[in-house]
Write a protein that holds these residues in place. Structure first.
Motif, PDB file in Angstrom:
ATOM      1  N   LYS A 208       0.724  -1.205   0.033  1.00 51.09           N
ATOM      2  CA  LYS A 208       0.094  -0.080   0.017  1.00 51.09           C
ATOM      3  C   LYS A 208       0.841   1.177  -0.076  1.00 51.09           C
ATOM      4  O   LYS A 208       1.037   2.188   1.042  1.00 51.09           O
ATOM      5  N   PRO A 209       1.613   1.354  -1.194  1.00 48.82           N
ATOM      6  CA  PRO A 209       2.425   2.594  -1.213  1.00 48.82           C
ATOM      7  C   PRO A 209       1.694   4.008  -1.108  1.00 48.82           C
ATOM      8  O   PRO A 209       0.692   4.278  -1.186  1.00 48.82           O
ATOM      9  N   MET A 210       2.597   4.828  -0.263  1.00 48.10           N
ATOM     10  CA  MET A 210       2.084   6.316  -0.304  1.00 48.10           C
ATOM     11  C   MET A 210       1.742   7.000  -1.539  1.00 48.10           C
ATOM     12  O   MET A 210       1.216   7.958  -1.767  1.00 48.10           O
ATOM     13  N   GLN A 211       2.646   6.563  -2.709  1.00 46.94           N
ATOM     14  CA  GLN A 211       2.459   7.284  -3.940  1.00 46.94           C
ATOM     15  C   GLN A 211       2.661   6.272  -4.936  1.00 46.94           C
ATOM     16  O   GLN A 211       3.652   5.611  -5.058  1.00 46.94           O
ATOM     17  N   TYR A 212       1.843   6.244  -5.940  1.00 46.17           N
ATOM     18  CA  TYR A 212       1.973   5.296  -7.206  1.00 46.17           C
ATOM     19  C   TYR A 212       3.156   5.516  -7.935  1.00 46.17           C
ATOM     20  O   TYR A 212       3.295   6.722  -8.221  1.00 46.17           O
ATOM     21  N   GLY A 213       3.970   4.634  -8.522  1.00 44.41           N
ATOM     22  CA  GLY A 213       4.921   4.855  -9.435  1.00 44.41           C
ATOM     23  C   GLY A 213       5.287   3.786 -10.498  1.00 44.41           C
ATOM     24  O   GLY A 213       4.617   2.505 -10.240  1.00 44.41           O
ATOM     25  N   GLU A 214       5.974   4.081 -11.306  1.00 47.70           N
ATOM     26  CA  GLU A 214       6.262   3.074 -12.305  1.00 47.70           C
ATOM     27  C   GLU A 214       7.800   3.179 -12.682  1.00 47.70           C
ATOM     28  O   GLU A 214       8.299   4.339 -12.593  1.00 47.70           O
ATOM     29  N   LYS A 215       8.282   2.195 -13.207  1.00 50.31           N
ATOM     30  CA  LYS A 215       9.740   2.219 -13.700  1.00 50.31           C
ATOM     31  C   LYS A 215       9.866   1.866 -15.140  1.00 50.31           C
ATOM     32  O   LYS A 215       9.106   1.041 -15.438  1.00 50.31           O
ATOM     33  N   ALA A 216      10.940   2.617 -15.666  1.00 52.71           N
ATOM     34  CA  ALA A 216      11.072   2.388 -17.286  1.00 52.71           C
ATOM     35  C   ALA A 216      12.516   2.869 -17.545  1.00 52.71           C
ATOM     36  O   ALA A 216      12.917   3.672 -16.767  1.00 52.71           O
ATOM     37  N   TYR A 217      12.850   2.651 -18.793  1.00 52.46           N
ATOM     38  CA  TYR A 217      14.185   3.158 -19.175  1.00 52.46           C
ATOM     39  C   TYR A 217      13.755   4.470 -19.769  1.00 52.46           C
ATOM     40  O   TYR A 217      12.952   4.585 -20.634  1.00 52.46           O
ATOM     41  N   MET A 218      15.008   5.224 -19.629  1.00 50.40           N
ATOM     42  CA  MET A 218      14.678   6.749 -20.118  1.00 50.40           C
ATOM     43  C   MET A 218      15.606   6.709 -21.622  1.00 50.40           C
ATOM     44  O   MET A 218      16.495   6.075 -21.724  1.00 50.40           O
ATOM     45  N   LEU A 219      14.942   7.245 -22.506  1.00 49.60           N
ATOM     46  CA  LEU A 219      15.456   7.400 -23.926  1.00 49.60           C
ATOM     47  C   LEU A 219      15.200   8.764 -24.506  1.00 49.60           C
ATOM     48  O   LEU A 219      14.446   9.747 -23.956  1.00 49.60           O
ATOM     49  N   PRO A 220      15.976   9.153 -25.426  1.00 53.52           N
ATOM     50  CA  PRO A 220      15.963  10.542 -26.025  1.00 53.52           C
ATOM     51  C   PRO A 220      14.764  10.898 -26.744  1.00 53.52           C
ATOM     52  O   PRO A 220      14.287  10.133 -27.151  1.00 53.52           O
ATOM     53  N   ARG A 221      14.130  11.980 -26.397  1.00 50.94           N
ATOM     54  CA  ARG A 221      13.029  12.420 -26.732  1.00 50.94           C
ATOM     55  C   ARG A 221      12.947  12.567 -28.312  1.00 50.94           C
ATOM     56  O   ARG A 221      14.021  12.707 -29.004  1.00 50.94           O
ATOM     57  N   ASP A 222      11.789  11.978 -28.848  1.00 50.17           N
ATOM     58  CA  ASP A 222      11.638  12.186 -30.672  1.00 50.17           C
ATOM     59  C   ASP A 222      12.176  11.249 -31.356  1.00 50.17           C
ATOM     60  O   ASP A 222      12.220  11.238 -32.534  1.00 50.17           O
ATOM     61  N   ASP A 223      12.970  10.331 -30.808  1.00 52.96           N
ATOM     62  CA  ASP A 223      13.649   9.445 -31.456  1.00 52.96           C
ATOM     63  C   ASP A 223      12.671   8.105 -31.430  1.00 52.96           C
ATOM     64  O   ASP A 223      13.090   7.185 -30.642  1.00 52.96           O
ATOM     65  N   MET A 224      11.848   7.946 -32.579  1.00 50.86           N
ATOM     66  CA  MET A 224      10.826   6.903 -32.345  1.00 50.86           C
ATOM     67  C   MET A 224      11.394   5.656 -32.989  1.00 50.86           C
ATOM     68  O   MET A 224      11.049   4.580 -32.363  1.00 50.86           O
ATOM     69  N   SER A 225      12.194   5.634 -33.838  1.00 53.26           N
ATOM     70  CA  SER A 225      12.987   4.465 -34.158  1.00 53.26           C
ATOM     71  C   SER A 225      13.700   3.788 -33.101  1.00 53.26           C
ATOM     72  O   SER A 225      13.606   2.393 -32.950  1.00 53.26           O
ATOM     73  N   TRP A 226      14.339   4.619 -32.224  1.00 48.51           N
ATOM     74  CA  TRP A 226      15.109   3.904 -31.022  1.00 48.51           C
ATOM     75  C   TRP A 226      14.110   3.330 -30.037  1.00 48.51           C
ATOM     76  O   TRP A 226      14.171   2.259 -29.760  1.00 48.51           O
ATOM     77  N   LYS A 227      12.876   4.012 -30.034  1.00 43.42           N
ATOM     78  CA  LYS A 227      12.062   3.778 -28.910  1.00 43.42           C
ATOM     79  C   LYS A 227      11.321   2.570 -29.207  1.00 43.42           C
ATOM     80  O   LYS A 227      11.089   1.519 -28.506  1.00 43.42           O
ATOM     81  N   LEU A 228      10.887   2.342 -30.612  1.00 44.29           N
ATOM     82  CA  LEU A 228      10.216   1.132 -31.007  1.00 44.29           C
ATOM     83  C   LEU A 228      11.095  -0.037 -30.949  1.00 44.29           C
ATOM     84  O   LEU A 228      10.593  -1.116 -30.423  1.00 44.29           O
ATOM     85  N   TYR A 229      12.332   0.124 -31.029  1.00 46.83           N
ATOM     86  CA  TYR A 229      13.124  -1.136 -31.053  1.00 46.83           C
ATOM     87  C   TYR A 229      13.499  -1.512 -29.552  1.00 46.83           C
ATOM     88  O   TYR A 229      13.371  -2.595 -29.225  1.00 46.83           O
ATOM     89  N   VAL A 230      13.759  -0.563 -28.651  1.00 48.84           N
ATOM     90  CA  VAL A 230      13.823  -0.988 -27.323  1.00 48.84           C
ATOM     91  C   VAL A 230      12.398  -1.484 -26.957  1.00 48.84           C
ATOM     92  O   VAL A 230      12.465  -2.380 -25.883  1.00 48.84           O
ATOM     93  N   ASP A 231      11.481  -0.904 -27.182  1.00 47.66           N
ATOM     94  CA  ASP A 231       9.947  -1.675 -26.743  1.00 47.66           C
ATOM     95  C   ASP A 231       9.960  -2.906 -27.109  1.00 47.66           C
ATOM     96  O   ASP A 231       9.619  -3.867 -26.372  1.00 47.66           O
ATOM     97  N   GLN A 232      10.237  -3.226 -28.359  1.00 45.47           N
ATOM     98  CA  GLN A 232      10.345  -4.635 -28.968  1.00 45.47           C
ATOM     99  C   GLN A 232      11.176  -5.383 -28.172  1.00 45.47           C
ATOM    100  O   GLN A 232      10.547  -6.795 -27.805  1.00 45.47           O
ATOM    101  N   TRP A 233      12.534  -4.945 -28.074  1.00 41.07           N
ATOM    102  CA  TRP A 233      13.223  -5.925 -27.293  1.00 41.07           C
ATOM    103  C   TRP A 233      12.966  -6.270 -25.870  1.00 41.07           C
ATOM    104  O   TRP A 233      12.739  -7.251 -25.396  1.00 41.07           O
ATOM    105  N   LEU A 234      12.312  -5.138 -25.147  1.00 37.70           N
ATOM    106  CA  LEU A 234      11.814  -5.547 -23.945  1.00 37.70           C
ATOM    107  C   LEU A 234      10.571  -6.269 -23.840  1.00 37.70           C
ATOM    108  O   LEU A 234      10.419  -7.261 -23.097  1.00 37.70           O
ATOM    109  N   HIS A 235       9.717  -6.226 -24.913  1.00 36.30           N
ATOM    110  CA  HIS A 235       8.605  -7.158 -25.026  1.00 36.30           C
ATOM    111  C   HIS A 235       8.869  -8.554 -25.010  1.00 36.30           C
ATOM    112  O   HIS A 235       8.446  -9.393 -24.497  1.00 36.30           O
ATOM    113  N   LEU A 236      10.037  -8.786 -26.053  1.00 36.48           N
ATOM    114  CA  LEU A 236      10.415 -10.138 -26.278  1.00 36.48           C
ATOM    115  C   LEU A 236      11.211 -10.674 -25.022  1.00 36.48           C
ATOM    116  O   LEU A 236      11.038 -11.863 -24.748  1.00 36.48           O
ATOM    117  N   SER A 237      11.895  -9.805 -24.314  1.00 35.60           N
ATOM    118  CA  SER A 237      12.486 -10.098 -22.940  1.00 35.60           C
ATOM    119  C   SER A 237      11.571 -10.845 -22.024  1.00 35.60           C
ATOM    120  O   SER A 237      11.777 -11.788 -21.246  1.00 35.60           O
TER     121      SER A 237
END
Length: 255
Positions: A208-237
């Protein structure tokens, strides 16, 4: 025929002219990873100069998928965002919380896990420090790493507490044991991990945390090609069980 003005042409072609971090990593065979090295079980810099932890193993996995090697970029919670927006790394990893202020400057990969802020205290004091009201007093000594979301939480919700900032994140737990501080507000995942290594410390209400939170890897803004690759790699992992296997290796530690 519709005339295309220079500004419109710039907008239409601007994204294509910028090299994606995906292409950069593939060409240079190096994945630059920002990490603090002070946040078990996610990232920890050992005395021999090597890193270990859940996200360290995941960084190695990401690099392997790109036929690249990891280059670690040492940062701190206070300098994480300046280092990242300065272009020092392709990705930041190591138990990073998703926040809206961070989202203004960066992209995040798909969510890893949910988490939340809770008190970590001496087991003898669990009943004393269950709520914000109990902790938000000048007589309560709260200790946090300098910078990052733990400090931000305390400043926002515990303004009356006696706050000490530490530049030695890993030393905070022994200070709690030694009664040099009373409470650390941190993510439930860190509190649960550290209580295994410090039997005198207890995570307070981790479900019962005092504040909700999420964790994620930080990526450069507006680089969709890189984000899509990292997301797919993470999905498969996750789909193949690799991610869970790495987590189990760390969260099952009893020493």
């Amino acid at each position: 025929m519709k005339r295309i003005f220079p500004f419109a042409l710039l907008v239409a072609t601007g994204c294509a002219s910028a090299q994606s971090h995906l292409d950069k990593v593939l060409q240079q065979k190096t994945l630059d990873v920002c990490t603090t090295g002070d946040y078990k079980p996610y990232t920890f810099l050992k005395e021999d100069g090597s890193y270990e932890g859940i996200d360290i193993a995941m960084a190695e996995s990401l690099a392997k998928s790109l036929d690249a090697k990891v280059k670690w970029v040492k940062t701190s919670w206070k300098t994480l965002m300046p280092d990242f927006v300065a272009g020092k790394c392709d990705i930041a990893m190591g138990g990073i919380s998703v926040t809206l202020p961070r989202q203004r400057q960066v992209f995040f990969a798909e969510r890893l896990d949910t988490d939340g802020k809770i008190p970590l205290v001496r087991c003898t004091d669990v009943k004393k420090y269950r709520t914000l009201e109990q902790i938000n007093k000048a007589s309560v000594r709260v200790i946090e790493p300098a910078g990052g979301t733990n400090e931000a939480f305390v400043r926002a919700y515990l303004p009356k507490a006696n706050l000490t900032l530490s530049h030695d994140n890993m030393g905070i737990f022994q200070q709690l044991v030694d009664r040099k501080a009373d409470v650390m507000i941190t993510d439930a995942s860190e509190a649960l991990y550290q209580q295994k290594h410090y039997p005198k410390l207890c995570a307070v209400n981790p479900d019962k945390p005092m504040q909700y939170g999420e964790k994620a890897y930080m990526l450069p803004r507006d680089d969709m090609s890189w984000k899509l690759y990292v997301d797919q790699w993470l999905h498969l992992s996750k789909a193949t069980g690799e991610y869970q296997k790495i987590i189990d290796q760390w969260l099952a530690v009893k020493k």
